[in-house]
Design a protein around this motif. Structure first.
Motif, short mmCIF file in Angstrom:
data_model
loop_
_atom_site.label_atom_id
_atom_site.label_comp_id
_atom_site.label_asym_id
_atom_site.label_seq_id
_atom_site.Cartn_x
_atom_site.Cartn_y
_atom_site.Cartn_z
N MET A 99 4.03 7.69 1.08
CA MET A 99 4.30 7.25 2.52
C MET A 99 5.47 7.82 3.28
SD MET A 99 2.19 5.85 4.56
CE MET A 99 1.14 4.62 4.34
N PRO A 100 6.62 7.79 2.69
CA PRO A 100 7.64 8.53 3.33
C PRO A 100 7.45 10.01 3.95
CG PRO A 100 8.54 6.97 1.58
CD PRO A 100 6.96 7.27 1.54
N MET A 101 6.76 10.77 2.61
CA MET A 101 6.51 12.02 3.15
C MET A 101 5.44 12.03 4.33
SD MET A 101 4.44 14.77 0.77
CE MET A 101 2.82 14.85 1.26
N LEU A 102 4.45 11.27 4.11
CA LEU A 102 3.21 11.29 5.27
C LEU A 102 3.93 10.80 6.70
CD1 LEU A 102 0.32 9.74 3.39
CD2 LEU A 102 0.92 12.04 3.71
N ARG A 103 5.08 9.98 6.70
CA ARG A 103 5.63 9.74 7.95
C ARG A 103 6.32 10.77 8.53
NH1 ARG A 103 7.26 4.68 5.49
NH2 ARG A 103 5.81 3.23 5.90
N GLY A 104 7.12 11.52 7.69
CA GLY A 104 7.74 12.81 7.77
C GLY A 104 6.63 13.77 8.56
N ILE A 105 5.63 13.89 7.87
CA ILE A 105 4.78 15.00 8.32
C ILE A 105 3.99 14.44 9.50
CG2 ILE A 105 2.69 16.17 7.75
CD1 ILE A 105 3.35 15.76 4.96
N LYS A 106 3.92 13.39 10.06
CA LYS A 106 3.61 12.78 11.36
C LYS A 106 4.44 13.36 12.24
CE LYS A 106 2.41 8.61 13.69
NZ LYS A 106 1.12 8.92 14.66
N ALA A 107 5.73 13.08 12.02
CA ALA A 107 6.62 13.30 13.13
C ALA A 107 6.90 15.13 13.11
CB ALA A 107 7.93 12.74 12.55
N TYR A 108 6.92 15.54 12.31
CA TYR A 108 6.97 17.16 12.08
C TYR A 108 5.73 17.65 12.94
CZ TYR A 108 7.44 21.82 10.39
OH TYR A 108 7.92 23.32 10.56
N ALA A 109 4.65 17.17 12.48
CA ALA A 109 3.47 17.72 13.24
C ALA A 109 3.70 17.34 14.92
CB ALA A 109 1.94 17.00 12.90
N GLU A 110 4.03 16.36 15.30
CA GLU A 110 4.17 16.14 16.75
C GLU A 110 5.51 16.95 17.24
OE1 GLU A 110 5.28 11.79 16.69
OE2 GLU A 110 3.21 11.33 16.38
N GLU A 111 6.28 17.21 16.46
CA GLU A 111 7.53 18.03 16.99
C GLU A 111 6.97 19.43 17.48
OE1 GLU A 111 10.86 18.27 13.94
OE2 GLU A 111 11.03 20.29 14.68
N ILE A 112 6.04 20.07 16.29
CA ILE A 112 5.66 21.33 16.44
C ILE A 112 4.52 21.47 17.16
CG2 ILE A 112 6.99 22.26 14.56
CD1 ILE A 112 4.26 22.51 13.04
N GLY A 113 3.53 20.42 17.55
CA GLY A 113 2.44 20.44 18.42
C GLY A 113 1.25 20.71 17.41
N ALA A 114 1.28 20.28 16.04
CA ALA A 114 0.06 20.81 15.37
C ALA A 114 -0.48 19.34 15.19
CB ALA A 114 0.80 21.20 13.86
N LYS A 118 3.50 29.02 8.82
CA LYS A 118 2.79 29.00 10.23
C LYS A 118 1.82 27.85 9.89
CE LYS A 118 1.41 33.34 9.71
NZ LYS A 118 0.51 34.73 9.93
N CYS A 119 1.65 27.15 11.12
CA CYS A 119 1.14 25.70 11.10
C CYS A 119 0.44 25.31 12.38
CB CYS A 119 2.00 24.79 10.42
SG CYS A 119 1.35 23.33 10.47
N ASP A 120 -0.92 25.30 12.28
CA ASP A 120 -1.66 24.59 13.56
C ASP A 120 -2.12 23.27 12.94
OD1 ASP A 120 -1.44 26.81 15.25
OD2 ASP A 120 -3.02 27.94 13.88
N VAL A 121 -2.75 23.16 11.76
CA VAL A 121 -3.27 22.10 11.03
C VAL A 121 -2.84 21.81 9.68
CG1 VAL A 121 -5.49 21.20 10.58
CG2 VAL A 121 -5.55 22.76 12.43
N ILE A 122 -2.50 20.37 9.55
CA ILE A 122 -1.87 20.02 8.43
C ILE A 122 -2.89 19.14 7.64
CG2 ILE A 122 -0.24 18.64 7.04
CD1 ILE A 122 1.59 19.64 9.33
N PHE A 123 -3.43 19.32 6.46
CA PHE A 123 -4.03 18.49 5.57
C PHE A 123 -2.92 17.97 4.32
CE2 PHE A 123 -7.81 21.04 6.53
CZ PHE A 123 -8.23 20.25 7.68
N ALA A 124 -2.44 16.60 4.27
CA ALA A 124 -1.47 16.11 3.32
C ALA A 124 -1.96 15.06 2.88
CB ALA A 124 -0.40 15.96 4.17
N VAL A 178 -2.20 24.31 6.85
CA VAL A 178 -1.28 24.16 5.74
C VAL A 178 -1.80 22.95 4.85
CG1 VAL A 178 1.18 23.69 4.87
CG2 VAL A 178 0.59 25.09 7.32
N VAL A 179 -1.95 23.11 3.58
CA VAL A 179 -2.15 21.78 2.76
C VAL A 179 -0.89 21.43 2.11
CG1 VAL A 179 -4.54 22.26 2.07
CG2 VAL A 179 -2.84 23.28 0.56
#
Ligand SMILES: Cc1cc2nc3c(=O)[nH]c(=O)nc-3n(C[C@H](O)[C@H](O)[C@H](O)COP(=O)(O)OP(=O)(O)OC[C@H]3O[C@@H](n4cnc5c(N)ncnc54)[C@H](O)[C@@H]3O)c2cc1C
Ligand code: FES
Length: 266
Positions: free
Chosen positions: A199-214, A189-195, A111-112
């Motif tokens: 900064m607040p958006m990127l922090r949210g993405i880091k947390a979301y990736a940890e939550e879903i194991g991406a 559907k998401c295994d890998v993210i490029f974002a 997911v980009v």
């Protein structure tokens, strides 16, 4: 890393695509060497604004030997860029930075994700990802773009390369909310993210990736000065200790702008 030298580039076209947002194509010999997620330093002609302005490479056209920059006018440098006309010559330095490790997405659902003026570098990223899969618009490549309102600049251009989703703060188009709200609501559907984005958006993405194991790779478009690793004006905190400085720091301009989210202390 090879030493970068300033090079002349010729303005091929320039147009406004949304309020305060400009789209400029430059003819340059660096077009063949670009990795998606890399940027160029653009030197304002006005010498009172001495430092190059870092602008991401939005798209590459190898046949025309050209790169595309999409930028928001925020201060003196970008205000000058908006005045350039076809035929003008300007000086640029690049390509700079590491770019997105698109090889890490091979065979995965990728997911980009872009937010606001972080959207442009993801266009070339989506294009290369769709080329890698050999499929024009593969199911495995999705895009989620977040905007303040429905102006949605560049959004339609992504549709050629990815399954697209939009989030807007004011709810005037797509999902009302942020990019994570759109990911959840549209069950992307998401295994890998490029974002890339604020900064607040990127922090949210880091947390979301940890939550879903991406896995997430984040481009930090922070304030920069020299752009080539010399001034330490772009330091970010990392978990690992830097080999040279022995501190928990990395230089965004040379070590980044793209970092593995797991390595960042944000
Ligand atoms: C890796 C990277 C990629 C970027 N890609 C894009 C892009 O594709 N499109 C886009 O519109 N903007 C992008 N930016 C932000 C862009 O660099 C700034 O908006 C621009 O430098 C502002 O210059 P200015 O002279 O108009 O503003 P001023 O505020 O007058 O700039 C004064 C100084 O601050 C620096 N500066 C100000 N804001 C930023 C910022 N957000 N990031 C870095 N330096 C800043 C300038 O380089 C300059 O040295 C990117 C930033 C980085 C670090
Ligand atoms: S901007 Fe000078 S070290 Fe990164």
């Amino acid at each position: 890393m090879a030493h970068k030298v300033k090079k002349a580039a010729k303005v091929l076209s320039q147009r406004q695509i949304a309020e305060g947002i400009f789209d400029m194509w430059l003819e340059t010999t660096i077009a063949g060497d670009v990795k998606p997620g890399q940027f160029v330093g653009v030197y304002p002609v006005n010498k009172s604004t001495l430092l190059p302005r870092p602008i991401s490479i939005c798209e590459v056209d190898k046949e025309r030997s050209a790169i595309r920059l999409v930028y928001r006018v925020v201060g003196s440098g970008t205000a000058e860029f908006a005045l350039y006309e076809p035929g003008d010559f300007i000086m640029i330095l690049g390509p700079l930075g590491n770019g997105f490790p698109i090889e890490k997405a091979a065979g995965k659902n990728v997911v980009v994700i872009g937010g606001g003026i972080g959207v442009p570098p993801l266009l070339e990223t989506a294009k290369r990802l769709s080329m890698e899969t050999g499929d024009n618009k593969p199911d495995s490549v999705s895009g989620v773009m977040g905007y303040r309102n429905s102006d949605g600049f560049l959004f339609d251009e992504f549709k050629e390369y990815a399954q697209m989703h939009m989030a807007t703060e004011d709810g005037s188009a797509g999902v009302k909310g942020n990019v994570i709200d759109a990911m959840r609501q549209d069950q992307v559907k998401c295994d890998v993210i490029f974002a890339c984005g604020p900064m607040p958006m990127l922090r949210g993405i880091k947390a979301y990736a940890e939550e879903i194991g991406a896995k997430a790779y984040l481009s930090l478009e922070e304030r920069m000065a020299c752009g080539v690793g010399a001034c330490l004006g772009c330091i970010t905190k990392t978990k690992e200790i830097d080999h040279h400085s022995k501190v928990h720091n990395a230089r965004i301009c040379t070590d980044g702008p793209v970092f593995d989210a797991d390595d960042l202390d944000m």
